[in-house]
Scaffold this motif. Structure first.
Motif, PDB file in Angstrom:
ATOM      1  N   PRO A 186       0.852  -1.197   0.000  1.00 19.71           N
ATOM      2  CA  PRO A 186       0.000   0.000   0.000  1.00 19.71           C
ATOM      3  C   PRO A 186       0.884   1.241   0.000  1.00 19.71           C
ATOM      4  O   PRO A 186       2.057   1.172   0.375  1.00 19.71           O
ATOM      5  N   ALA A 187       0.333   2.356  -0.388  1.00 17.61           N
ATOM      6  CA  ALA A 187       1.082   3.611  -0.395  1.00 17.61           C
ATOM      7  C   ALA A 187       1.503   3.981   1.019  1.00 17.61           C
ATOM      8  O   ALA A 187       0.746   3.812   1.971  1.00 17.61           O
ATOM      9  N   GLY A 188       2.736   4.452   1.163  1.00 20.16           N
ATOM     10  CA  GLY A 188       3.187   5.061   2.401  1.00 20.16           C
ATOM     11  C   GLY A 188       3.618   4.144   3.522  1.00 20.16           C
ATOM     12  O   GLY A 188       3.907   4.629   4.607  1.00 20.16           O
ATOM     13  N   ARG A 189       3.676   2.851   3.334  1.00 19.02           N
ATOM     14  CA  ARG A 189       4.043   1.979   4.449  1.00 19.02           C
ATOM     15  C   ARG A 189       5.253   1.099   4.111  1.00 19.02           C
ATOM     16  O   ARG A 189       5.542   0.149   4.819  1.00 19.02           O
ATOM     17  N   HIS A 190       5.996   1.423   3.074  1.00 18.44           N
ATOM     18  CA  HIS A 190       7.116   0.583   2.651  1.00 18.44           C
ATOM     19  C   HIS A 190       8.192   0.434   3.721  1.00 18.44           C
ATOM     20  O   HIS A 190       8.748  -0.640   3.890  1.00 18.44           O
ATOM     21  N   ALA A 191       8.481   1.490   4.457  1.00 18.38           N
ATOM     22  CA  ALA A 191       9.556   1.434   5.455  1.00 18.38           C
ATOM     23  C   ALA A 191       9.264   0.385   6.520  1.00 18.38           C
ATOM     24  O   ALA A 191      10.167  -0.327   6.970  1.00 18.38           O
ATOM     25  N   LEU A 192       8.013   0.253   6.933  1.00 16.57           N
ATOM     26  CA  LEU A 192       7.623  -0.755   7.914  1.00 16.57           C
ATOM     27  C   LEU A 192       7.986  -2.153   7.417  1.00 16.57           C
ATOM     28  O   LEU A 192       8.580  -2.951   8.139  1.00 16.57           O
ATOM     29  N   TYR A 193       7.649  -2.440   6.186  1.00 16.30           N
ATOM     30  CA  TYR A 193       7.904  -3.768   5.627  1.00 16.30           C
ATOM     31  C   TYR A 193       9.392  -3.985   5.373  1.00 16.30           C
ATOM     32  O   TYR A 193       9.912  -5.076   5.609  1.00 16.30           O
ATOM     33  N   GLU A 194      10.082  -2.958   4.885  1.00 14.57           N
ATOM     34  CA  GLU A 194      11.516  -3.080   4.642  1.00 14.57           C
ATOM     35  C   GLU A 194      12.282  -3.303   5.939  1.00 14.57           C
ATOM     36  O   GLU A 194      13.214  -4.102   5.997  1.00 14.57           O
ATOM     37  N   ALA A 195      11.883  -2.619   6.997  1.00 17.14           N
ATOM     38  CA  ALA A 195      12.569  -2.759   8.282  1.00 17.14           C
ATOM     39  C   ALA A 195      12.475  -4.174   8.830  1.00 17.14           C
ATOM     40  O   ALA A 195      13.392  -4.646   9.502  1.00 17.14           O
ATOM     41  N   HIS A 196      11.369  -4.852   8.529  1.00 14.67           N
ATOM     42  CA  HIS A 196      11.154  -6.194   9.065  1.00 14.67           C
ATOM     43  C   HIS A 196      11.284  -7.293   8.015  1.00 14.67           C
ATOM     44  O   HIS A 196      11.105  -8.483   8.335  1.00 14.67           O
ATOM     45  N   GLY A 197      11.570  -6.948   6.765  1.00 13.83           N
ATOM     46  CA  GLY A 197      11.871  -7.922   5.724  1.00 13.83           C
ATOM     47  C   GLY A 197      10.716  -8.794   5.270  1.00 13.83           C
ATOM     48  O   GLY A 197      10.866 -10.010   5.147  1.00 13.83           O
ATOM     49  N   TYR A 198       9.553  -8.182   5.017  1.00 14.41           N
ATOM     50  CA  TYR A 198       8.447  -8.955   4.458  1.00 14.41           C
ATOM     51  C   TYR A 198       7.606  -8.060   3.561  1.00 14.41           C
ATOM     52  O   TYR A 198       7.734  -6.842   3.587  1.00 14.41           O
ATOM     53  N   SER A 199       6.759  -8.687   2.763  1.00 21.99           N
ATOM     54  CA  SER A 199       5.870  -7.947   1.863  1.00 21.99           C
ATOM     55  C   SER A 199       4.509  -7.791   2.505  1.00 21.99           C
ATOM     56  O   SER A 199       4.052  -8.677   3.239  1.00 21.99           O
ATOM     57  N   VAL A 256      -1.916  -4.744  11.365  1.00 23.69           N
ATOM     58  CA  VAL A 256      -2.151  -4.318  12.740  1.00 23.69           C
ATOM     59  C   VAL A 256      -2.660  -2.881  12.760  1.00 23.69           C
ATOM     60  O   VAL A 256      -2.611  -2.176  11.756  1.00 23.69           O
ATOM     61  N   GLY A 257      -3.117  -2.460  13.907  1.00 25.18           N
ATOM     62  CA  GLY A 257      -3.648  -1.111  14.078  1.00 25.18           C
ATOM     63  C   GLY A 257      -2.584  -0.134  14.507  1.00 25.18           C
ATOM     64  O   GLY A 257      -2.574   0.338  15.646  1.00 25.18           O
ATOM     65  N   SER A 258      -1.691   0.177  13.592  1.00 20.80           N
ATOM     66  CA  SER A 258      -0.599   1.102  13.899  1.00 20.80           C
ATOM     67  C   SER A 258      -0.983   2.523  13.521  1.00 20.80           C
ATOM     68  O   SER A 258      -1.703   2.758  12.561  1.00 20.80           O
ATOM     69  N   ARG A 259      -0.466   3.463  14.307  1.00 23.92           N
ATOM     70  CA  ARG A 259      -0.605   4.878  13.986  1.00 23.92           C
ATOM     71  C   ARG A 259       0.402   5.210  12.893  1.00 23.92           C
ATOM     72  O   ARG A 259       1.209   4.369  12.497  1.00 23.92           O
ATOM     73  N   THR A 260       0.381   6.439  12.403  1.00 26.38           N
ATOM     74  CA  THR A 260       1.248   6.810  11.276  1.00 26.38           C
ATOM     75  C   THR A 260       2.728   6.646  11.595  1.00 26.38           C
ATOM     76  O   THR A 260       3.533   6.398  10.708  1.00 26.38           O
ATOM     77  N   ASP A 261       3.110   6.746  12.883  1.00 31.77           N
ATOM     78  CA  ASP A 261       4.521   6.569  13.244  1.00 31.77           C
ATOM     79  C   ASP A 261       4.887   5.098  13.454  1.00 31.77           C
ATOM     80  O   ASP A 261       6.013   4.786  13.815  1.00 31.77           O
ATOM     81  N   GLY A 262       3.927   4.187  13.229  1.00 26.54           N
ATOM     82  CA  GLY A 262       4.191   2.761  13.370  1.00 26.54           C
ATOM     83  C   GLY A 262       3.908   2.207  14.756  1.00 26.54           C
ATOM     84  O   GLY A 262       3.961   1.004  14.963  1.00 26.54           O
ATOM     85  N   SER A 263       3.610   3.058  15.704  1.00 29.10           N
ATOM     86  CA  SER A 263       3.344   2.591  17.066  1.00 29.10           C
ATOM     87  C   SER A 263       1.904   2.087  17.186  1.00 29.10           C
ATOM     88  O   SER A 263       1.029   2.492  16.419  1.00 29.10           O
ATOM     89  N   PRO A 264       1.655   1.214  18.168  1.00 28.19           N
ATOM     90  CA  PRO A 264       0.296   0.700  18.353  1.00 28.19           C
ATOM     91  C   PRO A 264      -0.663   1.786  18.824  1.00 28.19           C
ATOM     92  O   PRO A 264      -0.313   2.604  19.669  1.00 28.19           O
TER      93      PRO A 264
END
Length: 132
Positions: free
Chosen positions: A9-22, A37-45
């Motif tokens: 999806p748009a705007g969430r690539h860093a989350l997936y790259e940091a953890h190594g999955y698609s 998961v229900g993460s806020r824009t900064d990635g926190s729960p």
């Protein structure tokens, strides 16, 4: 064997790259979506559980849309809950919003004791609609 056809999806690539999955992988006419998961824009729960569930469904919707799918294309759902008994009402409310009428997808709910700081996660398999 062909390369994986990853979907993000748009705007969430860093989350997936940091953890190594698609976010999702397209295989033929099926889409396998990683747990959302229900993460806020900064990635926190998101601390409010009902809002966390709503955000998880919103993140799922964005991932489905990136592959040309929607909730009506989902055939199988697996959800993970840290406190299933006390979380049931909030999850059912979100489920009713996403799937308001039959036929419903198959659904498996699993109680777990850890979700990396989250309390709810949803993963699905969807059929990618044929292009007209």
């Amino acid at each position: 064997m062909p390369a994986r056809d990853a979907v993000f999806p748009a705007g969430r690539h860093a989350l997936y790259e940091a953890h190594g999955y698609s976010a999702a992988v397209r295989s033929g006419d099926l889409l396998f979506v990683s747990g959302q998961v229900g993460s806020r824009t900064d990635g926190s729960p998101e601390p409010d559980f009902a809002r966390q569930v709503e955000l998880a469904f919103a993140n799922l919707e964005a991932t489905l849309a990136a592959a040309g799918c929607g909730f009506d294309d989902i055939v199988d759902v697996t959800t993970f809950h840290t406190d299933p008994e006390n979380q049931f009402d909030a999850v059912m409310a979100a489920k009713q919003q996403a799937f308001p009428a039959p036929p419903y997808p198959s659904w498996t709910a699993v109680g777990v004791n850890w979700l990396a700081g989250f309390d709810f996660e949803i993963k699905v398999i969807a059929r990618i609609p044929a292009k007209a």
